[in-house]
Design a protein around this motif. Structure first.
Motif, PDB file in Angstrom:
ATOM      1  N   SER A   1       3.347   6.043  -5.583  1.00 47.12           N
ATOM      2  CA  SER A   1       3.170   6.202  -7.035  1.00 47.12           C
ATOM      3  C   SER A   1       1.970   7.095  -7.343  1.00 47.12           C
ATOM      4  CB  SER A   1       3.018   4.838  -7.705  1.00 47.12           C
ATOM      5  OG  SER A   1       1.820   4.194  -7.304  1.00 47.12           O
ATOM      6  N   MET A   2       0.896   6.956  -6.571  1.00 50.44           N
ATOM      7  CA  MET A   2      -0.289   7.795  -6.774  1.00 50.44           C
ATOM      8  C   MET A   2       0.027   9.253  -6.461  1.00 50.44           C
ATOM      9  SD  MET A   2      -3.300   5.371  -5.165  1.00 50.44           S
ATOM     10  CE  MET A   2      -4.476   6.708  -5.086  1.00 50.44           C
ATOM     11  N   ARG A   3       0.777   9.479  -5.397  1.00 50.29           N
ATOM     12  CA  ARG A   3       1.096  10.864  -5.020  1.00 50.29           C
ATOM     13  C   ARG A   3       2.015  11.506  -6.050  1.00 50.29           C
ATOM     14  NH1 ARG A   3       3.101  12.943   0.967  1.00 50.29           N
ATOM     15  NH2 ARG A   3       2.993  15.178   0.472  1.00 50.29           N
ATOM     16  N   THR A   4       2.976  10.738  -6.546  1.00 55.98           N
ATOM     17  CA  THR A   4       3.869  11.260  -7.592  1.00 55.98           C
ATOM     18  C   THR A   4       3.076  11.601  -8.848  1.00 55.98           C
ATOM     19  OG1 THR A   4       5.734   9.971  -6.753  1.00 55.98           O
ATOM     20  CG2 THR A   4       5.868  10.747  -9.041  1.00 55.98           C
ATOM     21  N   PHE A   5       2.159  10.706  -9.226  1.00 55.67           N
ATOM     22  CA  PHE A   5       1.320  10.968 -10.402  1.00 55.67           C
ATOM     23  C   PHE A   5       0.510  12.242 -10.219  1.00 55.67           C
ATOM     24  CE2 PHE A   5      -2.914  10.785 -12.294  1.00 55.67           C
ATOM     25  CZ  PHE A   5      -2.590  10.666 -13.639  1.00 55.67           C
ATOM     26  N   SER A   6      -0.115  12.383  -9.049  1.00 56.14           N
ATOM     27  CA  SER A   6      -0.972  13.540  -8.793  1.00 56.14           C
ATOM     28  C   SER A   6      -0.177  14.841  -8.867  1.00 56.14           C
ATOM     29  CB  SER A   6      -1.634  13.405  -7.422  1.00 56.14           C
ATOM     30  OG  SER A   6      -2.459  14.499  -7.151  1.00 56.14           O
ATOM     31  N   GLN A   7       1.048  14.827  -8.358  1.00 58.10           N
ATOM     32  CA  GLN A   7       1.865  16.043  -8.347  1.00 58.10           C
ATOM     33  C   GLN A   7       2.294  16.463  -9.744  1.00 58.10           C
ATOM     34  OE1 GLN A   7       4.929  14.720  -5.647  1.00 58.10           O
ATOM     35  NE2 GLN A   7       3.887  15.534  -3.828  1.00 58.10           N
ATOM     36  N   ASN A   8       2.378  15.503 -10.671  1.00 54.63           N
ATOM     37  CA  ASN A   8       2.838  15.789 -12.026  1.00 54.63           C
ATOM     38  C   ASN A   8       1.736  15.654 -13.076  1.00 54.63           C
ATOM     39  OD1 ASN A   8       5.912  16.016 -11.564  1.00 54.63           O
ATOM     40  ND2 ASN A   8       5.400  14.066 -10.588  1.00 54.63           N
ATOM     41  N   LYS A   9       0.510  15.586 -12.623  1.00 51.44           N
ATOM     42  CA  LYS A   9      -0.632  15.301 -13.498  1.00 51.44           C
ATOM     43  C   LYS A   9      -0.888  16.445 -14.477  1.00 51.44           C
ATOM     44  CE  LYS A   9      -5.421  13.657 -12.944  1.00 51.44           C
ATOM     45  NZ  LYS A   9      -6.454  13.362 -11.908  1.00 51.44           N
ATOM     46  N   LEU A  10      -1.080  16.092 -15.756  1.00 53.52           N
ATOM     47  CA  LEU A  10      -1.430  17.065 -16.781  1.00 53.52           C
ATOM     48  C   LEU A  10      -2.930  17.301 -16.776  1.00 53.52           C
ATOM     49  CD1 LEU A  10       0.800  15.722 -19.710  1.00 53.52           C
ATOM     50  CD2 LEU A  10       1.272  17.688 -18.211  1.00 53.52           C
ATOM     51  N   PRO A  11      -3.394  18.451 -17.263  1.00 51.61           N
ATOM     52  CA  PRO A  11      -4.833  18.709 -17.301  1.00 51.61           C
ATOM     53  C   PRO A  11      -5.595  17.590 -18.024  1.00 51.61           C
ATOM     54  CG  PRO A  11      -3.633  20.717 -17.807  1.00 51.61           C
ATOM     55  CD  PRO A  11      -2.619  19.610 -17.737  1.00 51.61           C
ATOM     56  N   ASN A  12      -6.581  17.047 -17.330  1.00 53.27           N
ATOM     57  CA  ASN A  12      -7.456  16.003 -17.869  1.00 53.27           C
ATOM     58  C   ASN A  12      -6.725  14.705 -18.201  1.00 53.27           C
ATOM     59  OD1 ASN A  12     -10.221  15.632 -18.121  1.00 53.27           O
ATOM     60  ND2 ASN A  12     -10.126  15.667 -20.352  1.00 53.27           N
TER      61      ASN A  12
ATOM     62  N   LEU B   1       0.832  -1.205   0.000  1.00 60.13           N
ATOM     63  CA  LEU B   1       0.000   0.000   0.000  1.00 60.13           C
ATOM     64  C   LEU B   1       0.866   1.255   0.000  1.00 60.13           C
ATOM     65  CD1 LEU B   1      -2.992  -0.728   2.413  1.00 60.13           C
ATOM     66  CD2 LEU B   1      -3.087  -0.304  -0.042  1.00 60.13           C
ATOM     67  N   GLU B   2       1.971   1.216   0.731  1.00 55.70           N
ATOM     68  CA  GLU B   2       2.853   2.390   0.769  1.00 55.70           C
ATOM     69  C   GLU B   2       3.467   2.652  -0.590  1.00 55.70           C
ATOM     70  OE1 GLU B   2       4.375   2.463   5.415  1.00 55.70           O
ATOM     71  OE2 GLU B   2       5.381   1.115   3.990  1.00 55.70           O
ATOM     72  N   GLY B   3       3.828   1.598  -1.294  1.00 52.55           N
ATOM     73  CA  GLY B   3       4.349   1.774  -2.649  1.00 52.55           C
ATOM     74  C   GLY B   3       3.293   2.329  -3.575  1.00 52.55           C
ATOM     75  N   LEU B   4       2.074   1.828  -3.435  1.00 51.80           N
ATOM     76  CA  LEU B   4       0.954   2.330  -4.234  1.00 51.80           C
ATOM     77  C   LEU B   4       0.699   3.805  -3.937  1.00 51.80           C
ATOM     78  CD1 LEU B   4      -1.507   1.781  -6.118  1.00 51.80           C
ATOM     79  CD2 LEU B   4      -2.781   1.138  -4.067  1.00 51.80           C
TER      80      LEU B   4
END
Length: 639
Positions: free
Chosen positions: A431-442, A425-428
């Protein structure tokens, strides 16, 4: 005589308007006009200079032009195009850019020369924008101006991105977008905060110079602004009204977009009518609202002074008309939405038998049931009906990333509190937090984030349905595949969605269906879910149970039915209003500020209560009993 009659019907309209049955038919007509212009110019050895628009409105026009090119040999080699606008800043390869839009919907599929395509540049440094705009104007002028300009219209009345306040002689320039325009674009950008604040747009003065202007508008969402643009006074508050000054403009509408024009909405003001029962009901309720009287107090003078003398003469005396309409409205009111057992149902909206009905409440999003029909939902359960609720989509698109991360953090902390190793879960989470921080619009969420967001909405929906009294085995999560598929595919098949819906319908064999009929939903999910349900029912029509299945449409999340449309009105007591509110509260991810709030800033529970009270108030003003609130329904008939 026919010409005089038409002029009489359209006397409120200050520019030419052509209305077609639907957007597909209208789009083909517009495409044919463009094609004829290109062919005529080609025969003369001249180039065709087109001004093009983006957005949902012209998509079917472009599709037909592509068909004409592929199947009928229409050539675009001598066509030069200038697009109206582009977001700023905007990279040309971004999914939301108008360069991408035009390539995907037209340019990549025809034989136009790339050097003949002109679209405002969203990558410029701001200090270079003014010079670019001046050069854009010069290029248009160098070709002798635009032969034809295609326009859509925004709900602010903007044409191009000429928002309220734009000057009638404005040229190509950098503008600031209206908040409503940005809200309307929020779904394409994954939230309003990602929509650019500015755009480069052709000016109204530039558009005006075109030798021909066609403004197109489809569906009910555009009806109110079309009425202002066509029948209203010229004002910078509604930039499209400036087109009333042009001798070269035509508005091309489908019937829904034209619905609020006087000749369609209140035709008795402009012509003699064929007085059907529905039209009489609409006119009398309109008259009561206009003169602010209860129905039974309307007089012959009221009828004569408001364009309804013909009705009074043909169907009068007016008091008899008033009594008939009063009774019709009164008979829509029922405290028994599933039918009242052992009662005379000849004047009731629902059948008395069977006394205990099997019911499916279809909810496109996981909260539409309690927001739009929560009081009736609870009432049906309380009155002993066999109520099922079917959540058609996961709703995962409408959950903030922060909420998803918070729930995973909770799962990690809970696992630790139980002495378990939460490393996966910590690894998940990382990865989710990294994605959210670098997320492109839509940008589409990774599957694990979609799953978490879907589970959040599922938990809330279960809590709401349980609060209404629905047993767990009557709560169905359909998770129709189109919802996620449509985020990554342009041409979506709905066959598996239809099959899933058929399976549920066969299983329950309902006597009653409650379905969302609120097609002003800015995401279109309501309409898609409705179409899937209708298709499923049509395929099942040979099965015996379908002959005794009634469909009731509800609204409420975005707007309500007009009073004259309502066929069943369910009153809610003050205590029931509170119960409905508490059911809505279960949807915590949608409280305070949802991802897609639409153009209504109120929280969902507030807008639901306000609209239910407004419906009750409308009935009260017509002379009916005074209730705290009402939920309204219209019966939908498949045949």
């Amino acid at each position: 005589m026919a010409r005089l009659n038409l002029l009489e019907e359209t006397r409120y309209e200050k520019l030419p308007v052509t209305v077609y049955p639907d957007a597909s038919f209208a789009s083909k007509k517009v495409a044919k006009r463009i094609a004829n212009l290109i062919i005529a110019k080609n025969e003369k050895g001249e180039k065709t200079i087109l001004g093009l628009a983006t957005g949902a409105t012209p998509i079917k026009v472009y599709a037909e032009l592509i068909r004409l090119h592929r199947e009928e040999g229409l050539s675009f080699e001598n066509v030069i195009t200038f697009n109206l606008d582009e977001y700023y800043p905007m990279k040309p390869d971004a999914a939301q850019s108008y360069v991408t839009f035009m390539n995907e919907n037209l340019f990549d599929h025809i034989d136009i020369k790339k050097e003949n395509i002109h679209i405002p540049d969203g990558t410029l440094k701001q200090e270079n924008v003014a010079a670019f705009c001046l050069e854009y104007e010069k290029k248009i002028s160098s070709y002798g101006g635009l032969d034809l300009q295609v326009l859509g219209i925004g709900r602010t009345g903007h044409i191009g991105f000429n928002e309220p306040g734009s000057a009638p002689n404005s040229g190509t320039r950098l503008v600031t977008l209206d908040d409503l325009t940005r809200r309307d674009a929020s779904h394409d950008f994954g939230g309003k905060e990602n929509v650019p604040v500015k755009a480069i747009t052709m000016g109204i003065g530039t558009i005006f110079k075109a030798r021909e202007i066609i403004l197109m508008a489809w569906n009910y969402k555009k009806a109110s602004i079309i009425k202002k643009a066509v029948e209203g006074e010229i004002s910078s508050d509604v930039p499209a009204t400036y087109l009333q000054l042009s001798e070269n403009v035509e508005f091309v509408l489908d019937e829904e977009a034209a619905a609020e024009l006087t000749r369609f909405n209140t035709p008795w003001l402009v012509k003699d009518c064929v007085w059907t029962d529905k039209l009489i009901k609409k006119a009398v309720i309109w008259l009561a609202g206009t003169v602010q009287k209860p129905v039974l107090k309307l007089t012959e003078e009221d009828y004569n002074n408001h364009g309804m003398a013909q009705l009074a003469t043909e169907k009068g005396p007016v008091y008899n008309i008033n009594i008939d309409i009063f009774n019709q409205v009164q008979h829509t009111i029922t405290g028994w939405p599933g039918g009242k057992p052992n009662a005379d149902d000849s004047q009731r909206p629902e059948r008395a038998e069977p006394a205990k009905k099997r019911v499916i409440v279809f909810s496109p999003h996981p909260d539409d049931d309690v927001i739009s029909v929560g009081g009736t939902f609870i009432r049906l359960v309380d009155q002993g009906h066999d109520v099922h609720v079917a959540y058609q989509t996961s709703g995962n698109n409408a959950v903030w990333d922060d909420d998803a991360l918070r729930f995973v953090e909770f799962a990690i902390d809970f696992a630790k509190s139980q002495g378990e190793e939460p490393s996966k879960l910590e690894g998940l989470y990382d990865s989710m937090r990294t994605f959210s921080q670098n997320k492109l619009p839509n940008e589409a969420d990774p599957q694990e984030m979609k799953t978490v967001k879907g589970l959040i909405r599922k938990g809330e929906a279960i809590a709401g349905a349980r609060f209404a009294g629905v047993p767990d085995d009557h709560i169905h999560f359909m998770d129709l595949p189109f919802y996620d598929r449509s985020k990554v595919q342009k041409n979506v098949s709905y066959e598996d969605d239809i099959q899933e819906t058929m399976k549920l319908l066969r299983e329950v064999q309902p006597h009653q269906i409650f379905a969302a009929g609120d097609f002003a939903d800015p995401h279109g999910t309501h309409k898609i879910c409705f179409n899937i349900m209708v298709e499923a029912l049509k395929r099942l029509k040979t099965e015996e149970w379908t002959k005794n299945c009634w469909i009731w449409l509800y609204r409420g999340a975005w707007h309500e039915f007009e009073t004259h449309e309502i066929e069943m009105a369910v009153p809610l007591s003050p205590q029931e209003v509170i119960r409905k509110r508490l059911a809505i509260y279960k949807h915590q991810s949608q409280k305070d500020l949802p991802v897609f709030p639409g153009d209504d800033a109120r929280e969902f529970w507030v807008r639901a209560e306000d609209r239910n009270r407004e419906t009750a108030c409308a009935y009260d003003k017509l002379g009916m009993a005074e209730y705290e609130a009402m939920e309204a329904f219209v019966r939908y008939r498949l045949d």
